[in-house]
Motif scaffolding. Structure first.
Motif, PDB file in Angstrom:
ATOM      1  N   SER A  92      -5.372   3.035   4.443  1.00 14.82           N
ATOM      2  CA  SER A  92      -4.172   3.670   4.893  1.00 14.82           C
ATOM      3  C   SER A  92      -2.613   3.516   4.334  1.00 14.82           C
ATOM      4  CB  SER A  92      -4.145   3.391   6.586  1.00 14.82           C
ATOM      5  OG  SER A  92      -3.015   2.208   6.712  1.00 14.82           O
ATOM      6  N   LYS A  93      -1.099   4.329   5.213  1.00  7.44           N
ATOM      7  CA  LYS A  93      -0.513   3.991   4.147  1.00  7.44           C
ATOM      8  C   LYS A  93      -0.023   2.975   4.591  1.00  7.44           C
ATOM      9  CE  LYS A  93       4.218   6.133   4.615  1.00  7.44           C
ATOM     10  NZ  LYS A  93       4.846   7.018   5.015  1.00  7.44           N
ATOM     11  N   ASP A  94      -0.021   2.626   5.988  1.00  7.26           N
ATOM     12  CA  ASP A  94       0.603   0.963   6.384  1.00  7.26           C
ATOM     13  C   ASP A  94       0.013   0.075   6.090  1.00  7.26           C
ATOM     14  OD1 ASP A  94       1.958   2.117   7.967  1.00  7.26           O
ATOM     15  OD2 ASP A  94       0.188   1.580  10.093  1.00  7.26           O
ATOM     16  N   GLU A  95      -1.811  -0.218   5.395  1.00  5.59           N
ATOM     17  CA  GLU A  95      -2.320  -1.480   4.454  1.00  5.59           C
ATOM     18  C   GLU A  95      -1.642  -0.868   3.299  1.00  5.59           C
ATOM     19  OE1 GLU A  95      -6.517  -1.113   6.226  1.00  5.59           O
ATOM     20  OE2 GLU A  95      -6.202   0.571   5.476  1.00  5.59           O
ATOM     21  N   LEU A  96      -1.437   0.017   3.093  1.00  5.16           N
ATOM     22  CA  LEU A  96      -0.936   0.008   1.517  1.00  5.16           C
ATOM     23  C   LEU A  96       0.568  -0.542   0.823  1.00  5.16           C
ATOM     24  CD1 LEU A  96      -1.495   0.632  -1.264  1.00  5.16           C
ATOM     25  CD2 LEU A  96      -1.350   2.900  -1.130  1.00  5.16           C
ATOM     26  N   LEU A  97       0.850  -0.366   1.831  1.00  6.80           N
ATOM     27  CA  LEU A  97       2.520  -0.974   2.209  1.00  6.80           C
ATOM     28  C   LEU A  97       2.622  -2.134   2.480  1.00  6.80           C
ATOM     29  CD1 LEU A  97       5.162   1.310   2.056  1.00  6.80           C
ATOM     30  CD2 LEU A  97       4.769   0.349   4.864  1.00  6.80           C
ATOM     31  N   SER A  98       2.127  -2.558   3.118  1.00  7.91           N
ATOM     32  CA  SER A  98       1.736  -3.657   3.652  1.00  7.91           C
ATOM     33  C   SER A  98       1.403  -4.791   2.063  1.00  7.91           C
ATOM     34  CB  SER A  98       0.725  -4.849   4.444  1.00  7.91           C
ATOM     35  OG  SER A  98      -0.416  -4.227   5.205  1.00  7.91           O
ATOM     36  N   ALA A  99      -0.189  -4.298   1.717  1.00  8.94           N
ATOM     37  CA  ALA A  99      -0.138  -4.835  -0.015  1.00  8.94           C
ATOM     38  C   ALA A  99       0.840  -5.186  -0.899  1.00  8.94           C
ATOM     39  CB  ALA A  99      -1.216  -4.661  -0.291  1.00  8.94           C
ATOM     40  N   ALA A 100       1.884  -3.486  -0.999  1.00  8.63           N
ATOM     41  CA  ALA A 100       3.168  -3.669  -1.424  1.00  8.63           C
ATOM     42  C   ALA A 100       4.940  -4.722  -0.686  1.00  8.63           C
ATOM     43  CB  ALA A 100       3.787  -2.671  -1.057  1.00  8.63           C
ATOM     44  N   LEU A 101       4.239  -5.334   0.700  1.00  9.31           N
ATOM     45  CA  LEU A 101       5.282  -6.135   0.963  1.00  9.31           C
ATOM     46  C   LEU A 101       4.558  -7.341   0.809  1.00  9.31           C
ATOM     47  CD1 LEU A 101       6.236  -4.205   4.050  1.00  9.31           C
ATOM     48  CD2 LEU A 101       8.013  -5.056   2.241  1.00  9.31           C
ATOM     49  N   PHE A 102       3.430  -7.435   0.452  1.00  7.45           N
ATOM     50  CA  PHE A 102       2.687  -9.075   0.122  1.00  7.45           C
ATOM     51  C   PHE A 102       3.100  -8.684  -1.247  1.00  7.45           C
ATOM     52  CE2 PHE A 102      -0.200 -11.541  -2.660  1.00  7.45           C
ATOM     53  CZ  PHE A 102      -0.043 -12.141  -1.945  1.00  7.45           C
ATOM     54  N   CYS A 103       2.605  -8.474  -2.389  1.00  6.27           N
ATOM     55  CA  CYS A 103       3.577  -8.259  -3.399  1.00  6.27           C
ATOM     56  C   CYS A 103       4.972  -8.387  -4.044  1.00  6.27           C
ATOM     57  CB  CYS A 103       2.859  -7.224  -5.008  1.00  6.27           C
ATOM     58  SG  CYS A 103       1.753  -7.273  -4.562  1.00  6.27           S
ATOM     59  N   ALA A 104       5.400  -7.933  -3.708  1.00  9.28           N
ATOM     60  CA  ALA A 104       7.473  -8.319  -3.730  1.00  9.28           C
ATOM     61  C   ALA A 104       7.753  -9.567  -3.194  1.00  9.28           C
ATOM     62  CB  ALA A 104       8.252  -7.018  -2.894  1.00  9.28           C
ATOM     63  N   GLU A 105       6.802 -10.078  -1.791  1.00  5.68           N
ATOM     64  CA  GLU A 105       7.204 -11.754  -1.375  1.00  5.68           C
ATOM     65  C   GLU A 105       6.832 -12.450  -2.167  1.00  5.68           C
ATOM     66  OE1 GLU A 105       6.221 -11.093   2.625  1.00  5.68           O
ATOM     67  OE2 GLU A 105       7.614 -10.252   3.229  1.00  5.68           O
ATOM     68  N   ALA A 106       5.042 -12.234  -2.735  1.00  8.15           N
ATOM     69  CA  ALA A 106       4.957 -12.680  -4.489  1.00  8.15           C
ATOM     70  C   ALA A 106       5.794 -13.209  -5.142  1.00  8.15           C
ATOM     71  CB  ALA A 106       3.299 -12.615  -4.196  1.00  8.15           C
ATOM     72  N   GLY A 107       6.891 -12.368  -5.219  1.00  9.92           N
ATOM     73  CA  GLY A 107       7.344 -12.184  -6.753  1.00  9.92           C
ATOM     74  C   GLY A 107       6.778 -11.693  -7.499  1.00  9.92           C
ATOM     75  N   TYR A 108       6.130 -10.450  -7.425  1.00  8.19           N
ATOM     76  CA  TYR A 108       5.190 -10.223  -8.592  1.00  8.19           C
ATOM     77  C   TYR A 108       5.878  -9.080  -9.649  1.00  8.19           C
ATOM     78  CZ  TYR A 108       0.506 -11.352  -6.594  1.00  8.19           C
ATOM     79  OH  TYR A 108      -0.140 -12.456  -6.892  1.00  8.19           O
ATOM     80  N   GLY A 109       6.719  -8.539  -9.063  1.00  9.02           N
ATOM     81  CA  GLY A 109       8.173  -7.502  -9.750  1.00  9.02           C
ATOM     82  C   GLY A 109       7.298  -6.395  -9.803  1.00  9.02           C
ATOM     83  N   SER A 110       6.314  -5.925  -9.874  1.00  9.95           N
ATOM     84  CA  SER A 110       5.502  -4.692  -9.718  1.00  9.95           C
ATOM     85  C   SER A 110       4.142  -4.811  -9.476  1.00  9.95           C
ATOM     86  CB  SER A 110       5.432  -4.596 -11.287  1.00  9.95           C
ATOM     87  OG  SER A 110       6.207  -4.237 -12.110  1.00  9.95           O
ATOM     88  N   ILE A 111       3.684  -3.520  -8.569  1.00 14.93           N
ATOM     89  CA  ILE A 111       2.564  -3.264  -8.314  1.00 14.93           C
ATOM     90  C   ILE A 111       2.090  -2.201  -8.751  1.00 14.93           C
ATOM     91  CG2 ILE A 111       3.688  -1.314  -7.016  1.00 14.93           C
ATOM     92  CD1 ILE A 111       1.566  -2.677  -5.016  1.00 14.93           C
ATOM     93  N   VAL A 112       0.499  -1.684  -9.470  1.00 25.04           N
ATOM     94  CA  VAL A 112      -0.179  -1.472  -9.567  1.00 25.04           C
ATOM     95  C   VAL A 112      -1.167  -0.842  -8.582  1.00 25.04           C
ATOM     96  CG1 VAL A 112      -1.917  -0.277 -11.414  1.00 25.04           C
ATOM     97  CG2 VAL A 112      -0.377  -2.005 -11.852  1.00 25.04           C
ATOM     98  N   LEU A 113      -0.836   0.490  -8.409  1.00 25.44           N
ATOM     99  CA  LEU A 113      -2.217   1.363  -7.362  1.00 25.44           C
ATOM    100  C   LEU A 113      -2.794   2.678  -8.091  1.00 25.44           C
ATOM    101  CD1 LEU A 113       0.855   2.811  -5.238  1.00 25.44           C
ATOM    102  CD2 LEU A 113       0.021   0.904  -5.322  1.00 25.44           C
ATOM    103  N   GLN A 114      -3.856   1.506  -8.060  1.00 28.58           N
ATOM    104  CA  GLN A 114      -4.957   2.111  -8.580  1.00 28.58           C
ATOM    105  C   GLN A 114      -6.117   2.971  -7.460  1.00 28.58           C
ATOM    106  OE1 GLN A 114      -8.874   0.204 -11.201  1.00 28.58           O
ATOM    107  NE2 GLN A 114      -6.927   0.051 -12.500  1.00 28.58           N
ATOM    108  N   SER A 115      -7.091   3.600  -7.695  1.00 26.89           N
ATOM    109  CA  SER A 115      -8.270   5.318  -7.515  1.00 26.89           C
ATOM    110  C   SER A 115      -8.860   5.345  -8.106  1.00 26.89           C
ATOM    111  CB  SER A 115      -7.542   5.647  -6.194  1.00 26.89           C
ATOM    112  OG  SER A 115      -6.532   6.467  -6.875  1.00 26.89           O
ATOM    113  N   GLY A 116      -9.452   6.263  -7.344  1.00 21.81           N
ATOM    114  CA  GLY A 116     -10.523   6.481  -8.346  1.00 21.81           C
ATOM    115  C   GLY A 116      -9.859   8.309  -8.529  1.00 21.81           C
TER     116      GLY A 116
END
Ligand code: 5AD
Length: 370
Positions: free
Chosen positions: A84-108
């Motif tokens: 869901s969009k919320d699940e995706l958003l929480s994964a993104a917030l985790f990445c931002a907090e973890a200091g990753y700087g970028s995210i890759v959204l991948q799918s079929g």
């Protein structure tokens, strides 16, 4: 092949014969020379820092039937999911907090309007929600959602994504045709790469290494393609059979060490020939060897994509067998990656999108947050 490896490594421009010689050099001392040269160029062009892109595999629904891929549409054994969009958003917030700087959204791959609108909306939300003092322009967003129309790519770019990964898989037309159904063509794939550039994206591409029937000449052509195609990022990995795919039964049988060593060599030779591009040390390397991604970084890569997909669905995104990091939490993946990077004397880049120097050199973007 008259030149010795040492002589070839002195050059600043490489032709196909040079690249074939570098890819096929067997003597351990030659292998070490190639690796050392790649490492020197890496440090000179990119520095020692490793950029992290949190990887979120948000859906495994796919309209394609690639003959090598575990989530191909006609594999009935796959449990299909869509975050869901919320699940995706929480994964993104985790990445931002973890200091990753970028995210890759991948799918079929899907090309229907609800899918396109979902991606567009999710990208915009991620950009909005992840702005902070550390990330004044929010997380860098890379998309990896396959072949789309130029208009769709423009929509994704307007929503805030700025990098796109679309592997060519192989630049050999015959091999491309052998590993895909007739509905997928190398011409369309090439056209998509052009559309992505026109839409404004920094473009990443790559190939699978060790495909049945693939030669070192094919791989040399792939590298020449990366160089001439003005590619900003390269993401390549060994081909690994998945037993629920048609290609798993093809002879010659898969030789794990050969595929692994060739994949590392490809990273080094890409670094030597393409110099200032971003090169990822991909998960498929770790599927073959426990320290595969560290070895990829040592061979010349400067990007790593820690798992940030919610642990519950990771095992449903199996493109190949032996995918690592299925059960760890995203937090455990963060500490594990950090420790792995430190173990080889490198460090994680602090925040920043980590755009390639190749891209910045061409002045296509004012400046990054690096
Ligand atoms: N082995 C290795 N890589 C694979 N991919 C898909 N299936 C496999 C496999 N069996 C890669 C493709 C694709 C990327 C998302 O994953 O290169 O572009």
């Amino acid at each position: 092949m008259n030149n010795s490896i040492a002589e070839i490594l002195q050059k600043s421009a490489f032709d196909k014969t040079d690249i074939v010689a570098l890819l096929s050099a067997k003597a351990p001392e030659d292998g070490n020379k190639i690796k050392r040269r790649a490492h020197d160029i890496l440090i000179d062009q990119c520095g020692p820092a490793v950029h992290c892109r949190g990887l979120v595999e948000f859906s495994n629904h796919c309209v394609n039937d690639c003959r090598y891929c575990g989530i191909r549409k006609s594999n009935p054994a796959v449990h299909r999911y869509f975050l869901s969009k919320d699940e995706l958003l929480s994964a993104a917030l985790f990445c931002a907090e973890a200091g990753y700087g970028s995210i890759v959204l991948q799918s079929g791959e899907r090309r229907d309007e609800p899918f396109i609108a979902f991606v567009e909306d999710a990208v915009a939300a991620i950009k909005r929600e992840t702005v902070s003092a550390r990330l004044p322009r929010g997380l860098g967003v890379t998309l990896c959602v396959g072949e789309q129309t130029e208009e769709t790519y423009k929509r994704f770019f307007a929503a805030g994504a700025h990098r796109y990964l679309l592997r060519i898989e192989t630049t050999s037309p015959a091999l491309f045709a052998a590993i895909h159904p007739a509905s997928q063509t190398i011409t369309t794939r090439m056209e998509c790469l052009g559309s992505l550039k026109r839409a404004g994206f920094q473009v990443g591409t790559g190939v699978m290494i060790g495909l049945p029937g693939q030669t070192v000449e094919d791989l040399a052509d792939d590298i020449l393609f990366f160089r001439s195609g003005d590619i900003d990022m390269i993401g390549m990995g060994p081909y690994i059979p998945h037993n629920q795919t048609p290609m798993a039964s093809i002879e010659p049988a898969f030789v794990k060490n050969k595929a692994f060593e060739l994949a590392l060599r490809m990273i080094s030779v890409c670094r030597i020939v393409c110099r200032d591009v971003n090169i990822a040390s991909t998960t498929a390397l770790q599927a073959l060897e426990p320290d595969g991604r560290e070895l990829g970084l040592e061979a010349g890569a400067n990007i790593i994509m820690p798992q940030a997909t919610p642990a519950g669905v990771r095992r449903h995104y199996l493109l190949y067998e032996g995918k690592p990091c299925l059960d760890e939490s995203a937090g455990q993946c963060r500490s594990c990656i950090e420790q792995r990077i430190k173990s080889i004397g490198r460090e994680i880049a602090a925040d920043g999108w980590g755009d390639s120097r190749h891209f910045r050199n061409w002045g296509k973007i004012a400046s990054t947050t690096i």
